[in-house]
Design an enzyme around this catalytic site. Structure first.
Site, short mmCIF file in Angstrom:
data_model
loop_
_atom_site.label_atom_id
_atom_site.label_comp_id
_atom_site.label_asym_id
_atom_site.label_seq_id
_atom_site.Cartn_x
_atom_site.Cartn_y
_atom_site.Cartn_z
N HIS A 71 0.84 -1.20 0.00
CA HIS A 71 0.00 0.00 0.00
C HIS A 71 0.87 1.25 0.00
CE1 HIS A 71 -2.45 3.23 1.85
NE2 HIS A 71 -3.42 2.69 1.12
N HIS A 72 1.86 1.28 0.90
CA HIS A 72 2.86 2.35 0.86
C HIS A 72 4.09 1.93 1.65
CE1 HIS A 72 0.92 3.63 4.74
NE2 HIS A 72 2.16 3.95 5.05
N GLN A 147 9.74 0.60 6.44
CA GLN A 147 8.40 0.20 6.87
C GLN A 147 7.52 -0.01 5.63
OE1 GLN A 147 5.32 3.06 8.27
NE2 GLN A 147 5.48 1.99 10.24
N HIS A 149 3.57 -1.11 4.44
CA HIS A 149 2.18 -1.34 4.83
C HIS A 149 1.57 -2.29 3.82
CE1 HIS A 149 -2.17 0.42 5.07
NE2 HIS A 149 -2.09 -0.76 5.66
N HIS A 218 -0.23 12.67 0.57
CA HIS A 218 -0.72 11.32 0.90
C HIS A 218 -2.04 11.41 1.64
CE1 HIS A 218 -0.82 7.11 1.99
NE2 HIS A 218 -0.96 7.43 3.25
N HIS A 220 -5.72 8.49 2.03
CA HIS A 220 -6.25 7.21 1.60
C HIS A 220 -7.29 7.49 0.51
CE1 HIS A 220 -4.79 5.18 5.57
NE2 HIS A 220 -3.80 5.57 4.78
N MET A 290 -5.82 9.46 6.26
CA MET A 290 -4.62 10.19 6.64
C MET A 290 -4.57 11.48 5.83
SD MET A 290 -1.49 7.47 7.03
CE MET A 290 -1.43 6.28 8.37
#
Length: 336
Positions: A71-72, A147, A149, A218, A220, A290
């Site tokens: 997703h990111h 990280q 997601h 960014h 969603h 977000m």
């Protein structure tokens, strides 16, 4: 050729070799170690320790990911990582998504800052000539933590694994234009069947001149427009960037070359349209929302800003018009 001449030739060759090593661009692979996510909406982190005996300067980021899988992705710089594990669950809602037996921790335990972000099949990012993120050595960034997601896990039900990540292009050549990222964002919630503004702003409180050169937006699924501004002390609003967050979420060049100094304000707005029958809250899953505006900049012959994050509580508690900001560009901030 005399022995003296041979020594001179050898010395020149050694100097050239050392010069080329320092000025060449190398590539390092920071990838997930073939993980198999087993929970939807999970965030996984993996770290690397940067060599503390040398200063490295990251000058480009080459993603190794697709939006069908990830997703990111975020790349954190840390003084210390959130865990000593090779992989750990590092989502904001980790405690809700895992059992007590799993290791859950934040990406960084000390000195957290974001230096790169990727989503929606964004392409490679190359920094301007002479600009780099200083890591390792005498910098505050001693670890890099990737990280990822994973919103969906259908790809992994057959036992497949993932190596999403980023190729870091770096040099040992000392650079005097040091890059930094200021992340603007909000909390808050969005009522059903409504259009809502999620807004944030922060003053620059350090005696430094920053040179913004790129931005990234960014949200969603509810985001329609994300805009970022520099507000000068005479209340002039200068548009730094504005995008549809449903397009590739890459870093784009700043719209106007401008500098920011002590007392100036950076501000961002996300225009959100909620056509759902229910309230939507800020959170880490794809059903949450977000509002982020990433401002990438450099400073000359100084360290980047100590301030890495600019967050407000968001709606219904925080709006631009409830602050001292004047000449707010209401229409322009929400239209492309």
């Amino acid at each position: 050729m005399t022995e003296h001449h041979m020594f001179i030739v050898y010395l020149i060759f050694a100097v050239i070799l050392r010069y080329s090593e320092c000025y060449s661009i190398e590539k390092y692979s920071l990838l997930m170690p073939n993980v198999r996510p087993n929970t939807p909406e999970i965030y996984l982190c993996t770290p690397i320790k940067v060599d503390s005996s040398k200063n490295y300067y990251i000058v480009a980021f080459e993603p190794n990911a697709t939006m069908a899988t990830a997703h990111h992705m975020l790349l954190y710089g840390c003084s210390k990582p959130g865990s000593s594990k090779p992989v750990w669950n590092c989502g904001e809602m980790a405690n809700d998504m895992t059992t007590d037996t799993e290791d859950t921790a934040s990406p960084c335990s000390e000195g957290s800052e974001i230096i790169y972000a990727w989503a929606r099949d964004a392409p490679k990012l190359v920094l301007p000539d002479g600009v780099g993120f200083k890591v390792g050595g005498d910098s505050s960034i001693q670890y890099l933590v990737l990280q990822v997601h994973y919103a969906h896990i259908d790809h992994f039900k057959d036992g497949s694994t993932d190596d999403s990540g980023v190729f870091l292009h770096y040099t040992l050549r000392p650079l005097n234009k040091l890059a930094g990222v200021l992340l603007l964002g909000t909390g808050g919630n969005i009522p059903p069947k409504s259009t809502e503004y999620m807004e944030t702003s922060c003053a620059i409180e350090e005696k430094k001149t920053i040179y913004p050169f790129a931005y990234r937006v960014h949200t969603h699924t509810l985001g329609r427009v994300v805009s970022g501004y520099l507000v000068k002390q005479n209340s002039e609003w200068i548009e730094l960037g504005k995008r549809d967050p449903m397009k590739p979420q890459m870093f784009y060049p700043i719209h106007i070359n401008v500098t920011a100094t002590l007392g100036d304000v950076v501000a961002a707005r996300c225009t959100m349209h909620n056509d759902r029958e229910t309230w939507t809250y800020v959170g880490s899953t794809n059903n949450d929302e977000m509002c982020n505006f990433y401002l990438m900049y450099y400073v000359e012959s100084k360290e980047p800003l100590h301030k890495k994050y600019c967050f407000t509580s968001g709606p219904p508690k925080y709006y631009w018009h409830k602050t001292d900001l004047l000449n707010i560009p209401d229409r322009e901030a929400s239209t492309l």
